[in-house]
Motif scaffolding. Structure first.
Motif, mmCIF file in Angstrom:
data_model
loop_
_atom_site.group_PDB
_atom_site.id
_atom_site.type_symbol
_atom_site.label_atom_id
_atom_site.label_comp_id
_atom_site.label_asym_id
_atom_site.label_seq_id
_atom_site.Cartn_x
_atom_site.Cartn_y
_atom_site.Cartn_z
ATOM 1 N N TYR A 98 0.817 -1.224 0.056
ATOM 2 C CA TYR A 98 0.014 -0.022 -0.123
ATOM 3 C C TYR A 98 0.866 1.475 0.054
ATOM 4 N N MET A 99 2.039 1.252 0.547
ATOM 5 C CA MET A 99 2.919 2.150 0.540
ATOM 6 C C MET A 99 3.430 2.665 -0.877
ATOM 7 N N LYS A 100 3.726 1.525 -1.434
ATOM 8 C CA LYS A 100 4.141 1.693 -3.045
ATOM 9 C C LYS A 100 3.071 2.118 -3.778
ATOM 10 N N MET A 101 1.727 1.729 -3.538
ATOM 11 C CA MET A 101 0.649 2.102 -4.217
ATOM 12 C C MET A 101 0.383 3.655 -3.999
ATOM 13 N N HIS A 102 0.398 4.067 -2.742
ATOM 14 C CA HIS A 102 0.283 5.349 -2.300
ATOM 15 C C HIS A 102 1.377 6.404 -3.208
ATOM 16 N N GLN A 103 2.612 5.725 -3.160
ATOM 17 C CA GLN A 103 3.764 6.617 -3.770
ATOM 18 C C GLN A 103 3.487 6.868 -5.027
ATOM 19 N N GLY A 104 2.800 5.651 -6.030
ATOM 20 C CA GLY A 104 2.755 5.860 -7.264
ATOM 21 C C GLY A 104 1.678 6.794 -7.622
ATOM 22 N N GLU A 105 0.609 6.738 -6.762
ATOM 23 C CA GLU A 105 -0.484 7.877 -6.937
ATOM 24 C C GLU A 105 0.055 9.186 -6.731
ATOM 25 N N ALA A 106 0.825 9.380 -5.793
ATOM 26 C CA ALA A 106 1.639 10.766 -5.657
ATOM 27 C C ALA A 106 2.390 11.127 -6.762
ATOM 28 N N GLU A 107 3.082 10.462 -7.382
ATOM 29 C CA GLU A 107 3.718 10.700 -8.245
ATOM 30 C C GLU A 107 3.075 11.222 -9.546
ATOM 31 N N GLY A 108 2.068 10.556 -9.939
ATOM 32 C CA GLY A 108 1.245 10.508 -10.840
ATOM 33 C C GLY A 108 1.767 10.031 -12.233
ATOM 34 N N PRO A 109 0.897 10.200 -13.395
ATOM 35 C CA PRO A 109 1.653 9.374 -14.517
ATOM 36 C C PRO A 109 2.840 10.014 -14.974
ATOM 37 N N GLN A 110 3.816 9.341 -15.594
ATOM 38 C CA GLN A 110 5.059 9.896 -16.065
ATOM 39 C C GLN A 110 4.938 10.223 -17.676
ATOM 40 N N ASP A 111 5.719 11.508 -18.082
ATOM 41 C CA ASP A 111 5.559 11.803 -19.250
ATOM 42 C C ASP A 111 6.586 10.993 -20.152
#
Length: 219
Positions: free
Chosen positions: A203-216
């Protein structure tokens, strides 16, 4: 279980008979006497559960390889098909679930999804908040992992499907210990603390991915 398995544990870990004996609950003199027996000398059945439990702890500490033929033989010693089935049913896993002792993070998370997807397991987690909270007394890291998973199941932003791993890990925490280390060698290689860690990290990895958002992709 034979003397050859016991000798292999001593060789692999580097423990003396006295050190290993203390972990098992036997005197070093008894182990030294056994090591002088032939390799095919059968370990008295009454001692097999304690040796098997010690082997679980050594695997979880990284001191033994669960893929080693000797380790596998010990982990499976004295386990009947009926015991495997009872443990699997209790956790809510499919009756044909592969009970190979080897487990990795992906397989653990997949198993937790299967467990947490069951309404009965979800209900048991939700109806036992006080029992779950008692485990926080084990220390700050326990508190952090449990709090993370509890916040997940209480979240209004996450879908029920996204919560399955949290439900599965917390149900595993509530599961009587006799159903796991003694009877079910796949998840039993990891203790409650490790299972909570796998789930909380997910879940921490999931939250981190959401915080970073999609990459260009052009970057």
């Amino acid at each position: 279980m034979t003397n050859s398995h016991l000798l292999k544990i001593l060789e692999t870990t580097g423990y003396s008979p006295e050190e290993l004996g203390r972990m098992i609950g036997l005197s070093g003199m008894t182990l030294r006497r056994w090591t002088k027996k032939p390799l095919d000398f059968p370990i008295p059945p009454v001692y097999v559960p304690a040796i098997r439990d010690t082997c679980y702890r050594l695997v979880s500490q990284g001191l033994l390889d669960p893929e080693s033929p000797h380790v596998k033989a010990i982990l499976l010693s004295g386990l009947s098909k009926g015991e495997h089935h009872a443990a699997i049913v209790n956790l809510g896993l499919p009756s044909d679930f592969d009970t190979n002792p080897a487990m990795n993070e992906d397989r653990i998370l997949t198993s937790l999804v299967v467990i947490g997807a069951q309404e009965k397991k979800q209900s048991e987690v939700e109806s036992n908040p006080e029992k779950i909270s008692r485990f926080k007394a084990m220390g700050a890291e326990w508190t952090e992992r449990i709090s993370t998973l509890v916040s997940v199941i209480r979240s209004r932003k996450m879908s029920l499907t996204d919560k399955f791993i949290a439900y599965g890990a917390l149900f595993y925490l509530l599961t009587p210990i006799d159903f796991i280390p003694d009877n079910i060698p796949f998840l039993g290689l990891f203790d409650d603390f490790a299972i909570l860690g796998f789930a909380a990290t997910y879940y921490m990895k999931m939250h981190q991915g959401e915080a970073e958002g999609p990459q260009d992709p052009s970057l």
